[in-house]
Design an enzyme around this catalytic site. Structure first.
Site, mmCIF file in Angstrom:
data_model
loop_
_atom_site.group_PDB
_atom_site.id
_atom_site.type_symbol
_atom_site.label_atom_id
_atom_site.label_comp_id
_atom_site.label_asym_id
_atom_site.label_seq_id
_atom_site.Cartn_x
_atom_site.Cartn_y
_atom_site.Cartn_z
ATOM 1 C CB CYS A 1 3.004 -6.298 -6.955
ATOM 2 S SG CYS A 1 1.831 -5.890 -5.635
ATOM 3 C CB VAL B 1 -1.425 0.027 -2.644
ATOM 4 C CG1 VAL B 1 -2.402 1.163 -2.947
ATOM 5 C CG2 VAL B 1 -0.019 0.412 -3.088
ATOM 6 C CG LEU C 1 3.400 12.567 -9.957
ATOM 7 C CD1 LEU C 1 3.914 11.686 -11.097
ATOM 8 C CD2 LEU C 1 4.436 12.667 -8.854
#
Length: 613
Positions: A2, A53, A261
């Site tokens: 956030c 989340v 990633l």
């Protein structure tokens, strides 16, 4: 994940300034695209932008608890990976929970332990608690500085935010940059607390800041400490394996789609392999993403940063773990788009000059965000395990300076070359860098009996874990959050960082390779090709069309003689730079042009007052 912001003013009534708090909060809409909330009382105003989340319905903020002595409110950014264990502990102490969120665990933890709750958290976080019982604000930042937090003391309180843009939206703060701000922007020494803007500062990692009517106080709850490492090599390798396996498992918890990633390097491949093994136990396949450039594999040219393209190694990892993989393939045209450059500058609040490396990262994250909300990254493994090439360059190691400034690369060299001669003279970067280096190495603790080699390598490790990694983490956070993507970094688990930091350098390089401990801890999840791969930097385009576009835009800057940037840049340097053959322009010159263009657009976006007197 956030964005948080707030304002404390002990001599004002902030209930009449809701418009200002709303404006501060709105600057971080990309950090928190799902919800917005504010909480305002006479002396304090808190703002929050939410990226949902954990506990999508119950984790709304600002979150409050009413006690007999007054309200306690929190705005929180990040993740506490041990929130489930802490929640059970707090339940045993009599606390009752209304949500399943980690935010409420942190808030209840504050009620139980005060600001000492920071020491109990495992995760990445930055949060602010207003405690009306004592009329005080408590700001807390995680140990490694994964989540950003900035503040600006005022005459009667403080303004704070996840990003400088939130603070600059407050009329009590002026957008002024002076010589001290510019020095670090140019020098690249990663000075602690630096935030570019005069009067603003970054909250130090591992620190609690308390603000009340008596002023501002800091308490360091964690620092990188040296201690004897007593484990033998086999035990050390096994412990690294255990810690990293546990860390990745903890960071796979989310109520939204999650991915990894994957660059094909040792670090991201290890995280991918561990994630794949953990998810396989529940019948899931790991989702992975990587960035590539049109025609790069076929036309790849080795350079000082990369000896091979990434794609063959990525394919090997995908095949080995059965990942669901997607290549995000880019061409040079969008990378040089001025509007994309402005997006990056807005994300970072800085004219950093990383050019297409930041632009491609933003495009990658935007593409990932269409499929996933959370991504795990291999970031920080090089700092923890000693992976950068300059760790292993004896000439660099022997130099009394920051290694990343000594090692020959596009990001080193004379970073002040693009500045006007009179500005360079006032900045005196050589003296500034020397002062910062002396300050930095004075913080390093050594063990009695350490050899000269161990002392030097511990110093270099400390420089990276207290300075260089903070820049890398800030870059990853700010660009990912500009796309509304949460990036988690398992290699920043403080237990792993502490353990590996204390291990002697002879263990970290025992096989004559970089990152020996990591390489030998992860063979069970890595294909053979990746286990033997050399360190490669984040990929950048080798298409000369990018240089052509940069030169065209730089000509427009030269033509705009009345633009504020004209007082800062060396026009002769820029004129020579754009006269070079685009196909043969050195990478250091290309980065210099990127810095000039960043400065140009930064003036347009932020309208700063630059005071060099």
């Amino acid at each position: 994940m956030c964005g948080i912001t707030g304002w404390v003013a002990f001599d004002a009534d902030l209930r009449t300034r809701a418009d200002v708090v709303d404006a501060m909060t709105a600057t971080m809409d990309r950090r928190g695209p799902d919800e917005s909330g504010t909480w305002i009382r006479r002396r304090v105003a808190l703002g929050h932008r939410r990226l949902s989340v954990i506990d999508l319905e119950g984790g709304r903020q600002p979150m409050t608890v009413t006690t007999p002595a007054g309200e306690v409110a929190i705005v929180y950014s990040g993740e506490a990976y041990n929130f489930r264990e802490l929640r059970e502990d707090l339940r045993g102490r009599g606390h009752h929970f209304l949500t399943a969120s980690d935010t409420e665990v942190v808030l209840r933890g504050y009620l139980e332990w005060g600001d000492a709750v920071a020491e109990r958290l495992n995760g990445m976080f930055a949060f602010a608690v207003w405690d009306a019982r004592e009329e005080k604000l408590v700001l807390v930042r995680d140990r490694l500085g994964v989540k950003p937090l900035y503040c600006h003391p005022t005459l009667d309180g403080i303004v704070f935010g996840s990003e400088p843009k939130a603070i600059l939206a407050n009329p009590a703060v002026r957008a002024v940059v002076d010589l001290d701000g510019l020095r670090e922007l140019v020098a690249f020494t990663m000075t602690p607390k630096w935030a570019l803007w005069r009067g603003m500062r970054e909250a130090e990692p591992g620190t609690v800041i308390t603000v009340d009517r008596t002023g501002l106080r800091e308490r360091v709850y964690w620092r990188l400490e040296t201690a004897a490492h007593l484990d033998e090599l086999d035990t050390t390798v096994a412990t690294v394996r255990t810690l990293l396996t546990d860390t990745v498992a903890r960071q796979l918890v989310a109520d939204v789609p999650l991915c990894v990633l994957l660059s094909g390097g040792l670090d991201s491949s290890a995280v991918t392999g561990l994630a794949a093994a953990h998810l396989a136990a529940t019948g899931e396949k790991v989702r992975t993403f990587s960035v590539d450039f049109v025609g790069r594999e076929e036309t790849f040219r080795a350079d000082e940063a990369r000896t091979t393209p990434d794609t063959p190694y990525i394919r090997d990892v995908v095949a080995a773990v059965g990942a669901r993989h997607e290549f995000v393939t880019l061409d040079a045209s969008p990378l040089s788009d001025p509007e994309l450059r402005r997006e990056v500058i807005r994300a970072r609040d800085l004219p950093v000059g990383f050019g297409e490396m930041d632009a491609s990262l933003l495009l990658l994250f935007q593409a990932i965000r269409r499929e996933s909300t959370v991504a795990l990254s291999g970031e920080a493994a090089d700092e923890v395990f000693g992976g950068y090439r300059w760790f292993h360059d004896q000439d660099v190691v022997a130099t009394d300076n920051f290694p990343w400034l000594v090692y020959s690369s596009a990001m080193s060299g004379d970073r002040a070359a693009v500045m006007a001669p009179e500005v360079r003279s006032r900045l005196d970067i050589a003296a500034y860098t020397a002062d910062q280096y002396a300050t930095a190495i004075a913080q390093v603790e050594h063990l009695p009996g350490d050899s000269a080699v161990e002392r030097r390598m511990r110093t270099i490790s400390h420089l990276h874990l207290t300075r260089f990694v903070r820049m890398m983490l800030d870059r990853k956070d700010r660009i990912s959050m500009a796309a509304g993507l949460e990036v988690r970094v398992p290699f920043c688990d403080h237990r792993l960082v502490e353990y590996v930091y204390r291990a002697p350098w002879r263990m970290k390089s025992f096989d004559g390779r970089e990152k020996s401990l990591l390489r030998h801890a992860m063979p069970h999840v890595l294909p053979r090709s990746v286990r033997g791969r050399l360190k490669a930097s984040y990929p950048s385009t080798q298409d000369s069309a990018y240089n052509v576009s940069l030169q065209r835009q730089a000509r427009e800057v030269l033509a705009d003689r009345h633009h504020p940037v004209a007082a800062l840049i060396d026009r002769n340097w820029l004129r020579q730079a754009i006269s070079l053959d685009p196909a043969a322009t050195p990478a250091s010159v290309r980065r210099g042009i990127d810095r000039v263009l960043d400065l140009y657009h930064w003036f347009e976006l932020y309208r700063p007052s630059v005071e060099l007197d």
